[in-house]
Each structure stands twice: as structure tokens, then as C-alpha cells.
Design an enzyme around this catalytic site. Sequence first.
Site, short mmCIF file in Angstrom:
data_model
loop_
_atom_site.label_atom_id
_atom_site.label_comp_id
_atom_site.label_asym_id
_atom_site.label_seq_id
_atom_site.Cartn_x
_atom_site.Cartn_y
_atom_site.Cartn_z
N ASP A 1 -8.28 5.98 -5.33
CA ASP A 1 -7.19 6.92 -5.62
C ASP A 1 -7.52 8.37 -5.27
O ASP A 1 -6.65 9.24 -5.39
CB ASP A 1 -6.80 6.81 -7.09
CG ASP A 1 -8.00 6.91 -8.03
OD1 ASP A 1 -8.90 7.74 -7.78
OD2 ASP A 1 -8.04 6.16 -9.02
N CYS B 1 -7.58 1.96 12.57
CA CYS B 1 -6.82 1.36 13.66
C CYS B 1 -7.37 -0.04 13.96
O CYS B 1 -8.58 -0.21 14.11
CB CYS B 1 -6.91 2.25 14.90
SG CYS B 1 -6.11 1.53 16.34
N ARG C 1 1.69 1.85 -3.50
CA ARG C 1 0.54 2.37 -4.27
C ARG C 1 0.27 3.84 -3.91
O ARG C 1 -0.10 4.63 -4.78
CB ARG C 1 -0.70 1.52 -3.99
CG ARG C 1 -0.51 0.08 -4.40
CD ARG C 1 -1.73 -0.75 -4.13
NE ARG C 1 -2.81 -0.43 -5.05
CZ ARG C 1 -4.00 -1.01 -5.01
NH1 ARG C 1 -4.26 -1.92 -4.10
NH2 ARG C 1 -4.94 -0.68 -5.87
N TYR D 1 0.82 -1.21 0.00
CA TYR D 1 0.00 0.00 0.00
C TYR D 1 0.85 1.26 0.00
O TYR D 1 0.50 2.26 -0.62
CB TYR D 1 -1.00 -0.03 1.16
CG TYR D 1 -2.23 -0.80 0.76
CD1 TYR D 1 -3.34 -0.15 0.22
CD2 TYR D 1 -2.25 -2.19 0.82
CE1 TYR D 1 -4.44 -0.86 -0.21
CE2 TYR D 1 -3.34 -2.91 0.40
CZ TYR D 1 -4.43 -2.24 -0.12
OH TYR D 1 -5.51 -2.94 -0.56
N HIS E 1 -14.79 1.13 -1.95
CA HIS E 1 -13.66 0.31 -1.51
C HIS E 1 -12.72 1.09 -0.58
O HIS E 1 -11.57 0.71 -0.40
CB HIS E 1 -12.87 -0.23 -2.70
CG HIS E 1 -13.63 -1.24 -3.52
ND1 HIS E 1 -13.07 -1.90 -4.60
CD2 HIS E 1 -14.89 -1.72 -3.41
CE1 HIS E 1 -13.97 -2.73 -5.11
NE2 HIS E 1 -15.09 -2.62 -4.42
#
Length: 177
Positions: free
Chosen positions: A143, A166, A105, A102, A158
Site C-alpha cells: 500500500d 510490462c 484496490r 487491482y 510483495h
Amino acid sequence: MRPLPIVPSRLISQLCHCLRSPASPQSKICLTMARPSSNMAHFRTCFAKAKHIVIISGAGISAESGVPTFRGAGGYWRRWQAQDLATPQAFARNPSQVWEFYHYRREVMLTKEPNPAHRAIAECEARLSGQGRRVMVITQNIDELHRRAGTKNLLEIHGTLFKTRCTSCGAVTENYK
Ligand SMILES: [Zn+2]
């Protein structure tokens, strides 16, 4: 912290909340026409009358901005299939590997910009809201390009690359680090 998972029941209740309005005969007509069609004249007639408009977007709109989709044959990060890493189970197995994926990304995304399609949708929302009409954008994309283009009524089904939850207390925070 881990990437936000998909929460279908919460999505559905949000959707119902956002879209709740008295159904008019016109909205019924438009719903029955929600099948694939390339009749632009018909679309324009329907669109011109619509008070509540939903725009659904996916990877295609962001591909124009150079965002990798991580699907199909090119869907690998290092030697792993990206879709096998993008799950809460993968995170539970190997948090640091998924976090690194991630992180990559997020770094890639910070170099990308909204394209004319994102901007046209945001402009559509702004213009129609001035006429008392409501536009809602529902996207699979994580994004934030719709948001950066100026879209306000946005459901990111998503989640986004830049929100974390957390794993202890469930707190969701924006995170651009
Ligand atoms: Zn916490």
C-alpha cells in the site's frame, strides 16, 4: 502490464546486500534474542545498543489505516477469493479481471493515509540515522503507506499496488493512473 510477482531470490540478495556488515559480538547477541518476548526492559537495552535494526511489518499495521486485508472470511472481491486473483497465473488466465481487481484496490488505497505507527517507524529511522545507526523496514504490504510516512530504507517484498511490470519487456514503472 501486470502486478509485480514475489521474487524470493532477488529479495534475499537485496537483503544480504542491505544488511551486509561486519558482525559484532553485540549483533550476535541480538540475533540469538530474536525470539518472541514481552520483556520490554530487555528489548530497550538491546535496542539502545543496536546499530542495525530491521522492522518487519504486515497487514496489521495498515489495518489501523482502514486498509482491507483480503484474508480470511472477508477475503472476497465480488464473488472471487482475493488470494486466487492475486497471482501471475490468474493474470495470465484473465488479465482484465485481475486488472479490475487491482484497479479497485488502488482506488481504495488512494483514500487511505499513514497512521501514527507508520509515522513512528519513519521517525525512528530518521532519528537513528542521525546517530549513525541504520533502520531497515521489510514489509509485506503493497500500500506504500510506509513510504508515504517517510520511510526511506524499505523493502516491499510483495511489490506495490502502484508499480507495474510490462509483460513484454519487463520494464517496471510507477503507475498511479
Ligand atoms: Zn514493455
